[in-house]
Scaffold this active site. Structure first.
Site, short mmCIF file in Angstrom:
data_model
loop_
_atom_site.label_atom_id
_atom_site.label_comp_id
_atom_site.label_asym_id
_atom_site.label_seq_id
_atom_site.Cartn_x
_atom_site.Cartn_y
_atom_site.Cartn_z
N GLY A 19 -4.88 -31.48 -8.85
CA GLY A 19 -4.24 -32.09 -7.69
C GLY A 19 -5.15 -33.06 -6.98
N SER A 23 -9.32 -35.48 -11.59
CA SER A 23 -8.54 -34.96 -12.72
C SER A 23 -7.34 -35.83 -13.01
CB SER A 23 -8.10 -33.51 -12.47
OG SER A 23 -7.29 -33.41 -11.32
N LEU A 42 -3.41 -25.18 -12.80
CA LEU A 42 -3.72 -23.76 -12.85
C LEU A 42 -3.47 -23.13 -11.49
CD1 LEU A 42 -7.00 -23.80 -14.96
CD2 LEU A 42 -4.61 -23.72 -15.73
N CYS A 111 -16.12 -20.01 -13.40
CA CYS A 111 -14.76 -20.52 -13.61
C CYS A 111 -14.69 -21.38 -14.86
CB CYS A 111 -14.30 -21.31 -12.38
SG CYS A 111 -12.60 -21.92 -12.50
N CYS A 210 -13.85 -22.73 -3.77
CA CYS A 210 -12.43 -23.05 -3.71
C CYS A 210 -11.59 -21.91 -3.15
CB CYS A 210 -11.92 -23.47 -5.08
SG CYS A 210 -11.84 -22.13 -6.30
#
Length: 376
Positions: A19, A23, A42, A111, A210
């Site tokens: 978002g 990316s 995701l 992650c 995050c």
């Protein structure tokens, strides 16, 4: 420069779209290069908020919608995949457990290792995709002998290879980083997004951790671990104050120590050690933070494991500089000696080794040896 894998032939590419602007531009570049791109967002939070707080956090409903709108503009299919349970187990719970044990983890590395290039990649390959594309600033280079290497981004100011140092051969073979080989400022990336009609062009970058949207790591840990009052002591063991949980401190921390008694020399004191066994935080002068060696465990190599001792440069933080080291793998443990002492190295952090711009591998710091004496 040798050929990168994303330029060898058109691929079926799964573009991870957070978002954000990076990316989105990465997915657009992959599609423009002729690849068959599908976008995926995701869902990593079991209870996503409607909106992020400024530049903090991610994985909100707003982020999902921004990613979908970007995919529509690029003209690629788009899906949302729920990986919240896996993220909670492999990243969030690991993060809490590491702090509880007195270590300082990096959840971004975890992650990348467990979610983006394990759970996501495994699912992508099972569905017939050739590669996972992300907006990271790094390069995968294909040598003439067919070996793939992970390298720093062309623009060192935006290089993110440190948080990708956990990727192994198999994962590198299916990784694509379209932003890594171009020297361009973030303003230029935003300008490119605007030219492409991507509404995220002016969206602020996410920072910090995050899954802690308000940035209050100590409060986040306190909610999960509870308050546990303990002592703050100096190197001689003299009690200087109290804390509400040793997990709320990190090696090298200066602010928020709540020490009423000033140091004899009037200089600031820093966190030198965190002991979860007796719930004690030890503080002392800045020079006591100097480290000249460390041991690191759980090494992961971006290629073959090195044999024998070697000289490398090392990075110890996501936004830190390089330092020269001598490193050797001994019985599965990485033994590292610094050419010059470094300051504020904490167990739980990752050390990433480089040979020039090539990422050799990554390992988790288990213990350090102070330049003055003793170990942390």
């Amino acid at each position: 420069m040798t050929e990168t894998p994303q330029r060898t032939r058109p691929l079926r590419v799964l573009a991870a779209m957070s978002g954000g602007v990076d990316s989105a531009v990465a997915a657009a570049r992959a599609a423009e290069a002729g690849h068959d791109v599908t976008g995926v967002h995701l869902a990593l939070s079991a209870n996503p908020q409607s909106f992020r707080t400024g530049a903090r956090g991610c994985c909100t409903i707003e982020d999902s919608r921004d990613a979908r709108r970007a995919a529509d503009v690029i003209g690629v299919p788009f899906y949302v995949w729920d990986l919240a349970d896996r993220f909670r187990e492999d990243v969030v719970e690991d993060f809490v457990a590491e702090y509880e044990a007195g270590r300082t983890p990096n959840p971004c590395l975890r992650c990348n290792e467990k979610i983006k290039f394990a759970a996501l990649l495994d699912k992508a390959l099972a569905l017939g995709f050739d590669a996972v594309c992300t907006g990271h600033y790094a390069q995968v280079i294909l040598r003439e002998d067919g070996v793939r290497e992970l390298h720093r981004a062309s623009d060192m100011a935006k290089d993110q290879s440190y948080v990708l140092g956990v990727l192994d051969d198999r994962q590198l073979a299916h990784a694509m980083f379209p932003l890594g080989d171009t020297v361009t400022t973030k303003d230029e990336i935003r300008a490119e997004a605007e030219r492409r009609g991507l509404a995220v062009a002016k969206k602020p970058d996410s920072h910090d951790i995050c899954f802690i949207a308000d940035g209050d790591t100590q409060g986040f840990l306190a909610d999960r671990l509870g308050k546990a009052e303990g002592d703050i002591v100096d190197e001689a063991g003299n009690r200087l104050g109290t804390h509400e949980g040793a997990y709320g401190y990190t090696i090298g921390q200066r602010k928020g120590l709540r020490i009423g008694t000033p140091a004899p020399d009037g200089k600031p004191r820093y966190v030198l050690d965190i002991s979860p066994v007796n719930n004690t935080v030890t503080v002392g002068p800045a020079e006591a933070l100097d480290v000249d060696a460390l041991r690191a465990i759980k090494p992961r190599w971006c290629g073959a494991a090195p044999t024998g001792p070697g000289t490398y440069t090392a990075q110890l933080r996501a936004h830190g500089g390089e330092t020269e080291v001598r490193a050797e793998l001994v019985d599965g443990t990485l033994e590292v000696t610094f050419t010059e002492p470094v300051r504020g190295v904490a167990p739980g952090q990752a050390i990433v080794l480089y040979d020039g711009t090539r990422v050799v591998g990554s390992a988790t710091i288990a213990s350090t040896t102070r330049a003055t004496a003793g170990a942390a």
